[in-house]
Write a protein that holds these residues in place. Structure first.
Motif, PDB file in Angstrom:
ATOM      1  N   ALA A   1      -8.559  -2.955   6.346  1.00  0.00           N
ATOM      2  CA  ALA A   1      -9.020  -2.722   4.980  1.00  0.00           C
ATOM      3  C   ALA A   1      -9.733  -3.922   4.384  1.00  0.00           C
ATOM      4  O   ALA A   1     -10.366  -3.804   3.328  1.00  0.00           O
ATOM      5  CB  ALA A   1      -7.837  -2.333   4.086  1.00  0.00           C
ATOM      6  N   VAL A   2      -9.658  -5.080   5.035  1.00  0.00           N
ATOM      7  CA  VAL A   2     -10.290  -6.296   4.519  1.00  0.00           C
ATOM      8  C   VAL A   2     -11.051  -6.980   5.642  1.00  0.00           C
ATOM      9  O   VAL A   2     -10.764  -6.779   6.824  1.00  0.00           O
ATOM     10  CB  VAL A   2      -9.244  -7.273   3.922  1.00  0.00           C
ATOM     11  N   GLY A   3     -12.029  -7.780   5.281  1.00  0.00           N
ATOM     12  CA  GLY A   3     -12.757  -8.547   6.283  1.00  0.00           C
ATOM     13  C   GLY A   3     -11.912  -9.682   6.821  1.00  0.00           C
ATOM     14  O   GLY A   3     -11.036 -10.203   6.126  1.00  0.00           O
ATOM     15  N   PRO A   4     -12.114 -10.085   8.074  1.00  0.00           N
ATOM     16  CA  PRO A   4     -11.359 -11.211   8.636  1.00  0.00           C
ATOM     17  C   PRO A   4     -11.625 -12.487   7.837  1.00  0.00           C
ATOM     18  O   PRO A   4     -12.775 -12.851   7.613  1.00  0.00           O
ATOM     19  CB  PRO A   4     -11.901 -11.334  10.061  1.00  0.00           C
ATOM     20  N   PRO A   5     -10.585 -13.175   7.394  1.00  0.00           N
ATOM     21  CA  PRO A   5     -10.786 -14.411   6.618  1.00  0.00           C
ATOM     22  C   PRO A   5     -11.261 -15.548   7.520  1.00  0.00           C
ATOM     23  O   PRO A   5     -10.649 -15.849   8.547  1.00  0.00           O
ATOM     24  CB  PRO A   5      -9.397 -14.700   6.038  1.00  0.00           C
ATOM     25  N   LEU A   6     -12.339 -16.186   7.131  1.00  0.00           N
ATOM     26  CA  LEU A   6     -12.911 -17.243   7.949  1.00  0.00           C
ATOM     27  C   LEU A   6     -11.956 -18.428   8.105  1.00  0.00           C
ATOM     28  O   LEU A   6     -11.974 -19.103   9.135  1.00  0.00           O
ATOM     29  CB  LEU A   6     -14.229 -17.720   7.339  1.00  0.00           C
ATOM     30  N   LEU A   7     -11.121 -18.678   7.094  1.00  0.00           N
ATOM     31  CA  LEU A   7     -10.181 -19.786   7.210  1.00  0.00           C
ATOM     32  C   LEU A   7      -9.246 -19.600   8.398  1.00  0.00           C
ATOM     33  O   LEU A   7      -8.914 -20.555   9.112  1.00  0.00           O
ATOM     34  CB  LEU A   7      -9.363 -19.921   5.916  1.00  0.00           C
ATOM     35  N   MET A   8      -8.833 -18.367   8.645  1.00  0.00           N
ATOM     36  CA  MET A   8      -7.936 -18.114   9.774  1.00  0.00           C
ATOM     37  C   MET A   8      -8.691 -18.133  11.101  1.00  0.00           C
ATOM     38  O   MET A   8      -8.138 -18.525  12.129  1.00  0.00           O
ATOM     39  CB  MET A   8      -7.223 -16.786   9.588  1.00  0.00           C
ATOM     40  N   ILE A   9      -9.944 -17.723  11.083  1.00  0.00           N
ATOM     41  CA  ILE A   9     -10.753 -17.852  12.297  1.00  0.00           C
ATOM     42  C   ILE A   9     -10.914 -19.323  12.652  1.00  0.00           C
ATOM     43  O   ILE A   9     -10.813 -19.717  13.826  1.00  0.00           O
ATOM     44  CB  ILE A   9     -12.131 -17.190  12.103  1.00  0.00           C
ATOM     45  N   PHE A  10     -11.131 -20.180  11.639  1.00  0.00           N
ATOM     46  CA  PHE A  10     -11.218 -21.614  11.890  1.00  0.00           C
ATOM     47  C   PHE A  10      -9.876 -22.167  12.377  1.00  0.00           C
ATOM     48  O   PHE A  10      -9.842 -23.064  13.231  1.00  0.00           O
ATOM     49  CB  PHE A  10     -11.648 -22.357  10.620  1.00  0.00           C
ATOM     50  N   ALA A  11      -8.759 -21.619  11.862  1.00  0.00           N
ATOM     51  CA  ALA A  11      -7.436 -22.053  12.311  1.00  0.00           C
ATOM     52  C   ALA A  11      -7.219 -21.697  13.777  1.00  0.00           C
ATOM     53  O   ALA A  11      -6.608 -22.464  14.529  1.00  0.00           O
ATOM     54  CB  ALA A  11      -6.355 -21.424  11.434  1.00  0.00           C
ATOM     55  N   VAL A  12      -7.728 -20.536  14.190  1.00  0.00           N
ATOM     56  CA  VAL A  12      -7.636 -20.152  15.600  1.00  0.00           C
ATOM     57  C   VAL A  12      -8.459 -21.109  16.453  1.00  0.00           C
ATOM     58  O   VAL A  12      -8.029 -21.533  17.536  1.00  0.00           O
ATOM     59  CB  VAL A  12      -8.091 -18.692  15.792  1.00  0.00           C
ATOM     60  N   ARG A  13      -9.647 -21.463  15.981  1.00  0.00           N
ATOM     61  CA  ARG A  13     -10.462 -22.446  16.707  1.00  0.00           C
ATOM     62  C   ARG A  13      -9.728 -23.776  16.839  1.00  0.00           C
ATOM     63  O   ARG A  13      -9.756 -24.414  17.901  1.00  0.00           O
ATOM     64  CB  ARG A  13     -11.791 -22.672  15.983  1.00  0.00           C
ATOM     65  N   TRP A  14      -9.076 -24.209  15.774  1.00  0.00           N
ATOM     66  CA  TRP A  14      -8.367 -25.483  15.780  1.00  0.00           C
ATOM     67  C   TRP A  14      -7.203 -25.447  16.779  1.00  0.00           C
ATOM     68  O   TRP A  14      -6.955 -26.410  17.493  1.00  0.00           O
ATOM     69  CB  TRP A  14      -7.888 -25.796  14.371  1.00  0.00           C
ATOM     70  N   LEU A  15      -6.493 -24.327  16.845  1.00  0.00           N
ATOM     71  CA  LEU A  15      -5.427 -24.179  17.829  1.00  0.00           C
ATOM     72  C   LEU A  15      -5.990 -24.242  19.251  1.00  0.00           C
ATOM     73  O   LEU A  15      -5.460 -24.946  20.112  1.00  0.00           O
ATOM     74  CB  LEU A  15      -4.685 -22.856  17.610  1.00  0.00           C
ATOM     75  N   LEU A  16      -7.074 -23.517  19.498  1.00  0.00           N
ATOM     76  CA  LEU A  16      -7.690 -23.514  20.825  1.00  0.00           C
ATOM     77  C   LEU A  16      -8.210 -24.905  21.180  1.00  0.00           C
ATOM     78  O   LEU A  16      -8.103 -25.346  22.337  1.00  0.00           O
ATOM     79  CB  LEU A  16      -8.823 -22.485  20.858  1.00  0.00           C
TER      80      LEU A  16
END
Length: 499
Positions: free
Chosen positions: A154-169
């Motif tokens: 129902a909502v667009g993926p939040p970019l902050l969490m996409i960046f958090a995934v990048r930081w984890l990787l």
């Protein structure tokens, strides 16, 4: 809090990561199912009320600060029955994510489901002692917490969490690369893989073949590892398409590790994280590259979706995700400093909830493979030929048995058996020998073969062997995968006290 996102924060979410979000949520949902299934099968004999390292005793001598856990709450003290309930709850919630049920609701539904998964698994890890002291346990906790805040359909993926995934990787790959470069000369002189395929904890069915590849290939493997883990991660910090390029490199290298070893779900979790940083435009391009019939339509649809204005996210979602991102930023300071430290810690947590962690693998390479084999006998006064070997599910044993494929399933007992000859604590091993003397059914089910068919042996002992792969000529002649040499008794014959 029931409002919507102001226009000036329109950048906050993006339609470019719909596929990435789907893969992250369903991928980690599947890994949680696998992890809880493993707990259902292994936790009680290893850590249960009558296990090798009972959780109640551990909880009694430690505190909440040592590791927050459901099993430390008043009124919910550990019991094997509660463990079964936790494992089934985790499997059902994970399966619901795999089929997409929570994602069909409001943003807070998948958030709630993943936070429950995170808390339940954290509760196992924080009381799991040495049997849960693996980097991929912490990785599953951290990734589950991040994925909780990706929202629903129902909502667009939040970019902050996409960046958090990048930081984890980024930390996962760079941490592994730095610990290798700093830890062992075999990585720096490109000889590490002359040994690794043979000496890794649990070889797989193709590890023998990988070991016998040409030396120049092993040098290429090590050099490729350094490029992928020391240089490629920096692409994750750049705009697209660089993170997508890095992700494809990670998928290829992790796929090779899947083929040549058994590292539980570490490689699969890394693959899911890598796929989670690829944007939808890259997915459409890849579809066209491999000749998918609908590739053109997918590319057009992706472009149209990216160009269309994203529906405003609920203000509550924005506030929650932004607060979580701020928390993760603060907790990232110590892991970031750890990457730069000459005394880098490997697979370490800096706070008890395991939200932002340090990772790494194989900072040192063993040059020889020493294995502890466990033997028992039914004879009162056994001769040299009256000892029979217990066969484990995954670790090397009989020389004619091909190493099995067990990953992404995690054989905890087999992994710890690999650490024994390296000098790690063996208190749990003493208890294991006693359980074998008692012919404990739950412990025997952790093994691949009980030579006594459930009967208690009169005595058990441990023998240290040195293993090496057969050469291609030896394999053709004997059919064996291993050659082993008996070194010495590691543990003298043990009997029950009343004997």
């Amino acid at each position: 809090m029931a409002g919507t996102l102001p226009d000036w924060l329109g950048w906050w979410s993006s339609a470019d990561y719909d596929v990435a979000r789907t893969l992250l949520q369903r991928g980690f949902g599947a890994l949680y199912v696998l992890a809880f299934w493993g707990a259902l099968r292994q936790f009680r004999p290893l850590l249960g009320e009558h296990g090798i390292a009972p959780v109640p005793r551990f909880v009694a001598r430690t505190s909440w600060r040592d590791g927050p856990s459901l099993f430390r709450l008043r009124g919910l003290r550990y019991s094997d029955r509660l463990l079964v309930a936790v494992a089934w709850c985790g499997m059902l919630l994970g399966a619901s994510v795999v089929v997409g049920l929570p994602q069909a609701g409001p943003w807070w539904v998948p958030a709630l489901v993943f936070l429950v998964l995170w808390w339940l698994y954290l509760s196992l890890v924080n009381v799991g002692q040495t049997f849960y002291a693996f980097g991929w346990e912490t990785l599953l906790c951290e990734a589950g917490f991040l994925v909780a805040f990706l929202g629903s359909d129902a909502v667009g993926p939040p970019l902050l969490m996409i960046f958090a995934v990048r930081w984890l990787l980024f930390r996962l790959e760079l941490g592994a690369g730095l610990i290798k470069w700093r830890g062992d000369t075999a990585w720096r002189d490109l000889t590490a893989l002359d040994y690794h395929h043979e000496t890794q904890p649990l070889p797989g069915p193709f590890s023998w073949h990988a070991h016998h590849l040409p030396r120049w290939w092993h040098r290429f493997e090590v050099a490729g590892t350094h490029v992928t883990q020391l240089l490629v991660p920096w692409l994750l910090l750049l705009p697209q398409p660089f993170p997508s390029v890095a992700a494809l490199a990670f998928v290829l290298t992790q796929g090779w590790l899947v083929i040549t070893g058994n590292f539980a779900w570490l490689n699969w979790a890394t693959i899911v994280l890598a796929l989670g940083v690829v944007d939808d435009g890259t997915w459409a391009w890849l579809g066209g590259l491999v000749g998918m019939p609908d590739a053109g339509a997918a590319a057009s649809a992706g472009a149209a979706r990216a160009a269309a204005p994203e529906p405003a996210a609920p203000l509550a979602f924005v506030v929650v995700v932004s607060a979580v991102a701020l928390l993760l930023l603060v907790l990232s300071v110590r892991p970031a400093l750890n990457l730069a430290s000459r005394h880098q810690r490997m697979n370490a947590s800096f706070e008890p909830f395991r939200l932002v962690n340090a990772y790494g693998a194989f900072g040192s390479i063993t040059r020889h493979r020493d294995e502890i084999t466990v033997e028992g006998t039914l004879a009162e006064e056994p001769g040299p030929d009256e000892w029979v070997e217990y066969v484990f599910q995954g670790k090397p044993g009989p020389v004619d048995r091909r190493p099995p494929q067990v990953a992404p399933y995690h054989l905890r007992l087999d992994w710890l058996m690999w650490f024994l000859p390296l000098g790690h604590s063996a208190l749990w091993f003493t208890v294991l020998l006693r359980r074998l003397l008692e012919a404990d059914p739950s412990v025997l089910r952790l093994l691949g073969h009980d030579p006594f068919d459930g009967r208690p042996p009169r005595a058990v002992r441990a023998v240290l062997h040195r293993y090496r792969y057969t050469t291609p000529e030896e394999r053709r002649r004997t059919g064996d995968w291993w050659v082993r040499e008996r070194l010495h008794l590691a543990v003298d014959p043990v009997r029950l006290p009343d004997e």
